[in-house]
Write a protein that holds these residues in place. Structure first.
Motif, PDB file in Angstrom:
ATOM      1  N   SER A  17       0.812  -1.219   0.000  1.00  0.00           N
ATOM      2  CA  SER A  17       0.000   0.000   0.000  1.00  0.00           C
ATOM      3  C   SER A  17       0.844   1.267   0.000  1.00  0.00           C
ATOM      4  CB  SER A  17      -0.965   0.004   1.186  1.00  0.00           C
ATOM      5  OG  SER A  17      -0.266  -0.075   2.405  1.00  0.00           O
ATOM      6  N   LYS A  18       1.993   1.254   0.654  1.00  0.00           N
ATOM      7  CA  LYS A  18       2.864   2.435   0.679  1.00  0.00           C
ATOM      8  C   LYS A  18       3.383   2.743  -0.733  1.00  0.00           C
ATOM      9  CE  LYS A  18       6.785   4.297   3.242  1.00  0.00           C
ATOM     10  NZ  LYS A  18       7.788   4.034   4.283  1.00  0.00           N
ATOM     11  N   THR A  19       3.796   1.709  -1.455  1.00  0.00           N
ATOM     12  CA  THR A  19       4.263   1.874  -2.832  1.00  0.00           C
ATOM     13  C   THR A  19       3.126   2.355  -3.721  1.00  0.00           C
ATOM     14  OG1 THR A  19       5.932   0.157  -2.521  1.00  0.00           O
ATOM     15  CG2 THR A  19       5.331   0.683  -4.798  1.00  0.00           C
ATOM     16  N   GLU A  24       0.443   6.540  -6.956  1.00  0.00           N
ATOM     17  CA  GLU A  24      -0.730   7.372  -7.229  1.00  0.00           C
ATOM     18  C   GLU A  24      -0.375   8.859  -7.198  1.00  0.00           C
ATOM     19  OE1 GLU A  24      -4.834   5.293  -5.892  1.00  0.00           O
ATOM     20  OE2 GLU A  24      -3.509   5.862  -4.235  1.00  0.00           O
ATOM     21  N   LYS A  25       0.389   9.264  -6.207  1.00  0.00           N
ATOM     22  CA  LYS A  25       0.790  10.665  -6.090  1.00  0.00           C
ATOM     23  C   LYS A  25       1.672  11.079  -7.267  1.00  0.00           C
ATOM     24  CE  LYS A  25       0.449  10.821  -1.093  1.00  0.00           C
ATOM     25  NZ  LYS A  25       1.158  10.839   0.178  1.00  0.00           N
ATOM     26  N   TRP A  26       2.648  10.246  -7.611  1.00  0.00           N
ATOM     27  CA  TRP A  26       3.539  10.545  -8.721  1.00  0.00           C
ATOM     28  C   TRP A  26       2.749  10.644 -10.024  1.00  0.00           C
ATOM     29  CZ3 TRP A  26       8.198   6.953 -10.333  1.00  0.00           C
ATOM     30  CH2 TRP A  26       9.017   7.636 -11.230  1.00  0.00           C
ATOM     31  N   ALA A  27       1.852   9.681 -10.245  1.00  0.00           N
ATOM     32  CA  ALA A  27       1.031   9.687 -11.458  1.00  0.00           C
ATOM     33  C   ALA A  27       0.186  10.957 -11.530  1.00  0.00           C
ATOM     34  CB  ALA A  27       0.142   8.443 -11.494  1.00  0.00           C
ATOM     35  N   ALA A  28      -0.415  11.344 -10.431  1.00  0.00           N
ATOM     36  CA  ALA A  28      -1.235  12.557 -10.405  1.00  0.00           C
ATOM     37  C   ALA A  28      -0.387  13.790 -10.722  1.00  0.00           C
ATOM     38  CB  ALA A  28      -1.914  12.701  -9.047  1.00  0.00           C
ATOM     39  N   ASP A  29       0.822  13.836 -10.192  1.00  0.00           N
ATOM     40  CA  ASP A  29       1.730  14.958 -10.465  1.00  0.00           C
ATOM     41  C   ASP A  29       2.056  15.070 -11.951  1.00  0.00           C
ATOM     42  OD1 ASP A  29       1.818  15.541  -7.763  1.00  0.00           O
ATOM     43  OD2 ASP A  29       3.809  14.665  -7.449  1.00  0.00           O
ATOM     44  N   PHE A  31      -0.025  13.974 -14.347  1.00  0.00           N
ATOM     45  CA  PHE A  31      -1.295  13.925 -15.067  1.00  0.00           C
ATOM     46  C   PHE A  31      -1.460  12.604 -15.829  1.00  0.00           C
ATOM     47  CE2 PHE A  31      -0.075  18.401 -14.707  1.00  0.00           C
ATOM     48  CZ  PHE A  31      -1.128  18.853 -13.928  1.00  0.00           C
ATOM     49  N   ARG A  32      -1.093  11.508 -15.162  1.00  0.00           N
ATOM     50  CA  ARG A  32      -1.237  10.165 -15.739  1.00  0.00           C
ATOM     51  C   ARG A  32      -2.036   9.291 -14.783  1.00  0.00           C
ATOM     52  NH1 ARG A  32       4.776  10.468 -16.558  1.00  0.00           N
ATOM     53  NH2 ARG A  32       5.104  10.937 -18.746  1.00  0.00           N
ATOM     54  N   SER A  33      -2.549   8.181 -15.316  1.00  0.00           N
ATOM     55  CA  SER A  33      -3.104   7.133 -14.466  1.00  0.00           C
ATOM     56  C   SER A  33      -1.929   6.357 -13.866  1.00  0.00           C
ATOM     57  CB  SER A  33      -3.976   6.184 -15.294  1.00  0.00           C
ATOM     58  OG  SER A  33      -3.166   5.504 -16.255  1.00  0.00           O
ATOM     59  N   VAL A  34      -2.205   5.549 -12.866  1.00  0.00           N
ATOM     60  CA  VAL A  34      -1.136   4.713 -12.304  1.00  0.00           C
ATOM     61  C   VAL A  34      -0.625   3.765 -13.376  1.00  0.00           C
ATOM     62  CG1 VAL A  34      -0.574   2.926 -10.594  1.00  0.00           C
ATOM     63  CG2 VAL A  34      -1.947   4.908  -9.920  1.00  0.00           C
ATOM     64  N   ASN A  35      -1.523   3.203 -14.179  1.00  0.00           N
ATOM     65  CA  ASN A  35      -1.107   2.316 -15.263  1.00  0.00           C
ATOM     66  C   ASN A  35      -0.198   3.051 -16.243  1.00  0.00           C
ATOM     67  OD1 ASN A  35      -1.534  -0.346 -16.696  1.00  0.00           O
ATOM     68  ND2 ASN A  35      -2.134   1.098 -18.288  1.00  0.00           N
ATOM     69  N   GLY A  36      -0.593   4.241 -16.634  1.00  0.00           N
ATOM     70  CA  GLY A  36       0.227   5.038 -17.545  1.00  0.00           C
ATOM     71  C   GLY A  36       1.581   5.377 -16.942  1.00  0.00           C
ATOM     72  N   GLN A  37       1.588   5.674 -15.648  1.00  0.00           N
ATOM     73  CA  GLN A  37       2.846   5.991 -14.976  1.00  0.00           C
ATOM     74  C   GLN A  37       3.766   4.776 -14.954  1.00  0.00           C
ATOM     75  OE1 GLN A  37       3.587   8.993 -14.216  1.00  0.00           O
ATOM     76  NE2 GLN A  37       5.443   8.780 -13.029  1.00  0.00           N
ATOM     77  N   LEU A  38       3.220   3.614 -14.666  1.00  0.00           N
ATOM     78  CA  LEU A  38       4.035   2.393 -14.668  1.00  0.00           C
ATOM     79  C   LEU A  38       4.578   2.102 -16.059  1.00  0.00           C
ATOM     80  CD1 LEU A  38       1.922   0.181 -12.264  1.00  0.00           C
ATOM     81  CD2 LEU A  38       4.235   1.045 -11.847  1.00  0.00           C
ATOM     82  N   GLN A  39       3.768   2.310 -17.091  1.00  0.00           N
ATOM     83  CA  GLN A  39       4.252   2.110 -18.459  1.00  0.00           C
ATOM     84  C   GLN A  39       5.403   3.063 -18.755  1.00  0.00           C
ATOM     85  OE1 GLN A  39       0.533   2.602 -20.625  1.00  0.00           O
ATOM     86  NE2 GLN A  39       0.492   0.419 -21.057  1.00  0.00           N
ATOM     87  N   TRP A  40       5.273   4.310 -18.334  1.00  0.00           N
ATOM     88  CA  TRP A  40       6.324   5.304 -18.555  1.00  0.00           C
ATOM     89  C   TRP A  40       7.598   4.925 -17.793  1.00  0.00           C
ATOM     90  CZ3 TRP A  40       9.055   8.519 -15.315  1.00  0.00           C
ATOM     91  CH2 TRP A  40       9.863   9.456 -15.951  1.00  0.00           C
ATOM     92  N   ILE A  41       7.462   4.518 -16.525  1.00  0.00           N
ATOM     93  CA  ILE A  41       8.620   4.129 -15.703  1.00  0.00           C
ATOM     94  C   ILE A  41       9.370   2.969 -16.360  1.00  0.00           C
ATOM     95  CG2 ILE A  41       9.311   3.054 -13.512  1.00  0.00           C
ATOM     96  CD1 ILE A  41       6.936   4.646 -12.220  1.00  0.00           C
ATOM     97  N   ILE A  42       8.636   1.969 -16.793  1.00  0.00           N
ATOM     98  CA  ILE A  42       9.256   0.791 -17.415  1.00  0.00           C
ATOM     99  C   ILE A  42       9.939   1.173 -18.729  1.00  0.00           C
ATOM    100  CG2 ILE A  42       8.792  -1.454 -18.491  1.00  0.00           C
ATOM    101  CD1 ILE A  42       6.517  -1.732 -16.317  1.00  0.00           C
TER     102      ILE A  42
END
Length: 53
Positions: A17-19, A24-29, A31-42
């Motif tokens: 839950s901490k991760t 969620e916070k990073w994705a919001a910063d 302007f992405r969904s969590v899924n979109g943020q994970l795709q970008w990170i990878i």
């Protein structure tokens, strides 16, 4: 850049839950969904390692 939807593979990812809250916070910063943020990170990690151009 993500591939066309016919090339997208799905999988289950378990995170604590901490991760999840940090993602969620990073994705919001960004302007992405969590899924979109994970795709970008990878994708970014793969580009930086030279495994994907």
């Amino acid at each position: 850049m993500p591939k066309p939807s016919s090339d997208i593979k799905s999988f289950v990812l378990r995170v604590d839950s901490k991760t999840w809250e940090a993602l969620e916070k990073w994705a919001a910063d960004e302007f992405r969904s969590v899924n979109g943020q994970l795709q970008w990170i990878i994708a970014e990690a793969l580009r930086k390692s030279g495994r994907m151009k």
